[in-house]
Design an enzyme around this catalytic site. Structure first.
Site, PDB file in Angstrom:
ATOM      1  N   ARG A 152       0.822  -1.219   0.000  1.00  0.00           N
ATOM      2  CA  ARG A 152       0.000   0.000   0.000  1.00  0.00           C
ATOM      3  C   ARG A 152       0.853   1.265   0.000  1.00  0.00           C
ATOM      4  NH1 ARG A 152      -4.225  -0.812   4.677  1.00  0.00           N
ATOM      5  NH2 ARG A 152      -2.349  -1.676   5.637  1.00  0.00           N
ATOM      6  N   ASN A 211      -6.500  -2.574   1.678  1.00  0.00           N
ATOM      7  CA  ASN A 211      -6.350  -4.023   1.783  1.00  0.00           C
ATOM      8  C   ASN A 211      -7.728  -4.631   1.819  1.00  0.00           C
ATOM      9  OD1 ASN A 211      -3.775  -5.003   1.893  1.00  0.00           O
ATOM     10  ND2 ASN A 211      -3.527  -4.605   4.085  1.00  0.00           N
TER      11      ASN A 211
END
Ligand code: ZN
Ligand code: ZN
Ligand code: FE
Length: 739
Positions: free
Chosen positions: A16, A34
């Protein structure tokens, strides 16, 4: 605007933060989150910028991540004003749990940098390294769902955690000397650096130390100190089985062993497995791996290991090679907590532990090489639970329990087959308990609710009993799979091969579908069915359990009493006892186990008459064969004729090493000729080799060469073990195929 879904190892590897960085670089607005099963990106920007962003996504992904698939969807634009990382959102789907990752180079540098605030911190890690599977409670991967949840971040760590330009941005196990877990010696009032210094003193002075690592405890001592190694052997009741050696660095390894580029690339990979290397002018104590020409070596993979080797204290001559063997009482899985450590390691001079909980065990992975390709012996830390892909239309959820020895189990969903870390030999009830607990934890972690359960055909395995219990408890249909067929299927799975093949399963022992002992099988099979097309010549295995460890008993099935005496197979009393069993057909079973044929050959040649650990005779026989450089003329013989030939040549005084070589060549010849005959008859040009015997790199190399020379395509194992540690995957493939 694009909606992008990235599938693969994208959790716990800095994915990320990476997405945020490339979004900012390319003026992309939106967010990244996520989703448990995948990472989802909303990306808004000009076509030009989006293009660059996607390129960067595909080509610059973090080193520890693996992209398996990217899905794109066009959406109508929203009003984003920046690019944000959204906290985890729960969503079920295909889960990719990251294995544990060894300490990275940057963290290793900081560890010994006096100016760094994590100087000598035993738990240093970053977005690209550190423990994963072993500290994970639930998905998605976030600090509060790991055993690091017990340690609130200090302000300085929190700042790094939230700073997108930091190496520790979004690193869940982030910590430092102020906020991390603590290292200590059990039963001594020494903590932190004092504990490490004391532990080093013990090792430098020839003592034995238990150390808590990533996936369990290790037992350590100086690998050059014969007496220390012997004391460890006596305490562990492990008379001769080789120990693995952890070396301080690559150059220390190169002094002791030969190291190819391929071997080095695995040895030094983020997985840091134990690699079996050819010994050179070895200065390691001779009782570390007696009578074997290979040594299992590995590199430090946690900050604690590095501090043990290199802590800046007054000890100047600290060993650069330490025995590091799994800390477990024999027959029981590796110890992971202090209570058990106190119970099990009373013989150690100290126990170096810490207060970060290990939630799932993971032994070190062990790897050999054949034909310059890896050949996994034990697949565990660093590799489990990465899934194997095996295409199929059926997306049934499966639990396969695996075998009784070297147990691992497999959970499958959506064509993804997740093999567990190594559990061990399931003879002991404590192991059954660990197996059951680990199944539940992995089911939970991977969100798999099995619709069918599979196990071995053997009626008296503990694993079979456990499977029947689980099957009854959850009303799951139960499928039992012949042991050697499961071996071949695991090889097909690793190679993602579908359809009919010739399967060669050479193994210790497994329960045959005719209730005799199998282990030298030639199958015609696919995912759904198998046919035993040929097998090695049957022989009598007399003496029950003892016949699996005492190769001389097998050898005696092929010779008369006079020759047995001449070969000194055993003392007179034992020979007479065994003859009595054979004459009266007592405690006798029919067998086609190639593993036992190896034991017999080793006994005939006086190389190993009784094994103190599984595979000892075969390993020593291979080592002997590799000491010979003699060439023999190829000749086709069956296994009985091969053994009688080496008996006769041995009695005629030929060299044992040469005859060990002859044995391997003859067996390879018999194997490939049988495969050719089946290939002609069945019009199949592809063969798979599996079963523990094919861990023998000399035999597999010889067979593979023969088969390829005749135009056959050979499927072999690389990262899934050829031994019983791989069969859970084969069981799962079959169960999924026939449901
Ligand atoms: Zn790192
Ligand atoms: Zn901190
Ligand atoms: Fe097996």
């Amino acid at each position: 605007m694009l909606n992008i879904k990235v599938f693969g190892i994208v959790q716990g590897v800095g994915f990320r933060p990476f997405v945020k960085r490339i979004a900012d670089d390319n003026k992309i607005l939106g967010n990244v989150s996520n989703r448990g099963s995948y990472v989802e990106i909303c990306a808004q920007g000009s076509d030009f910028d989006l293009n660059n962003f996607i390129n960067a996504l595909k080509t610059q992904n973090p080193p520890r991540s693996t992209i398996l698939k990217i899905d794109f969807n066009t959406l109508t634009d929203k009003n984003f004003s920046d690019f944000q990382i959204i906290e985890s959102i729960r969503e079920a789907g295909d889960i990719f749990v990251s294995p544990d990752i060894s300490i990275c180079e940057k963290c290793a540098e900081e560890l010994f940098d006096k100016k760094n605030r994590r100087y000598l911190h035993p738990f240093i890690n970053c977005t690209a390294c550190g423990p994963r599977l072993t500290i994970l409670k639930n998905m998605p991967y976030d600090r509060e769902r790991t055993s690091m949840g017990d340690f609130p971040m200090c302000d300085a760590c929190a700042e790094e955690y939230f700073d997108k330009n930091s190496r520790r941005f979004d690193a869940q196990p982030i910590c430092c000397n102020d906020c991390g877990p603590e290292i200590y010696l059990i039963g001594k009032n020494l903590r932190g650096h004092d504990a490490i210094k004391f532990a080093r003193k013990i090792l430098a002075n020839g003592g034995i130390l238990a150390i808590k690592g990533i996936g369990g405890f290790h037992l350590a001592c100086d690998a050059r100190n014969f007496n220390a190694v012997q004391r460890l052997r006596n305490s562990k009741t492990r008379p001769t089985k080789p120990f693995a050696v952890m070396f301080k660095n690559i150059s220390a390894i190169k002094r002791e062993c030969f190291l190819s580029d391929a071997e080095k690339s695995f040895l030094d990979s983020p997985q840091k497995p134990i690699v079996l290397l050819q010994k050179k002018n070895c200065s390691i104590a001779e009782n570390v791996a007696p009578d074997i020409n290979k040594l299992g070596v590995f590199l430090p993979y946690t900050p604690i290991h590095m501090l043990i080797f290199d802590f800046p204290d007054e000890i100047s001559n600290f060993p650069d090679a330490l025995i590091m063997t799994s800390g477990n009482p024999s027959g029981v899985p590796i110890t992971i907590d202090d209570d058990d450590a106190i119970k099990n390691f009373g013989f150690c001079d100290a126990i170096l532990s810490n207060n970060r909980q290990i939630l799932l065990r993971a032994d070190d992975s062990v790897m050999d090489f054949a034909e310059n390709r890896p050949s996994m012996i034990r697949r565990s830390r660093g590799y489990a639970p990465l899934p194997i892909f095996y295409d199929s239309d059926k997306k049934i959820q499966v639990l396969a329990i695996g075998g009784e020895l070297k147990n691992t189990f497999c959970l499958a969903k959506n064509n993804l087959f997740y093999a567990s870390p190594y559990i061990g030999d399931v003879g002991d009830l404590r192991t059954v308990e660990v197996l059951e607990k680990s199944i539940n934890r992995m089911k939970n972690l991977l969100e798999i609710a099995p619709e069918v359960i599979a196990c071995d055909l053997h009626p008296r395995y503990q694993t079979t009993a456990l499977t029947e219990k689980i099957s009854a408890e959850f009303s799951l249909p139960l499928i039992k799979i012949q042991h050697h067929y499961a071996h071949i299927l695991s090889c097909m799975a690793e190679n993602n091969h579908h359809g009919e093949i010739i399967g060669v399963a050479f193994d210790g022992t497994g329960f045959g579908d005719d209730k005799t002992v199998w282990g030298g099988e030639f199958f015609i099979c696919d995912e759904e069915n198998y046919r035993r097309a040929a097998h090695i010549k049957k022989f009598i295995q007399a003496g029950g359990d003892k016949s699996a460890r005492e190769g001389w008993r097998i050898a005696f099935s092929f010779v008369n009493l006079d020759i047995a005496r001449e070969l000194k197979l055993a003392d007179e009393k034992n020979l007479r006892g065994q003859k009595f069993l054979l004459d009266n057909k007592m405690n006798c079973v029919e067998s086609t186990s190639v593993g036992r044929i190896f034991d017999a050959a080793a006994a005939i040649l006086g190389i190993c008459r009784v094994s103190s650990y599984e595979g000892e005779a075969a390993m020593k026989l291979q080592a002997a064969a590799e000491r010979s450089n003699k060439n023999f003329r190829a000749e086709f013989k069956n296994t009985e004729e091969i053994l009688l030939e080496i008996v006769n040549r041995r009695l005629a005084g030929e060299n044992a090493n040469d005859l060990a070589r002859l044995f391997h060549e003859r067996l390879a010849e018999m194997t490939s000729e049988t495969v050719f005959a089946l290939s002609e008859r069945e019009k199949i040009k592809i063969a798979a080799l599996s079963g523990g015997v094919f861990q023998n790199s000399l035999l597999s190399s010889l067979v593979i060469k023969n088969l390829r020379r005749h135009g056959l395509n050979v499927l072999r194992h690389e990262l899934i073990p050829a031994n019983d540690g791989g069969i859970c995957i084969g069981q799962a493939i079959h169960a999924a195929a026939i449901r």
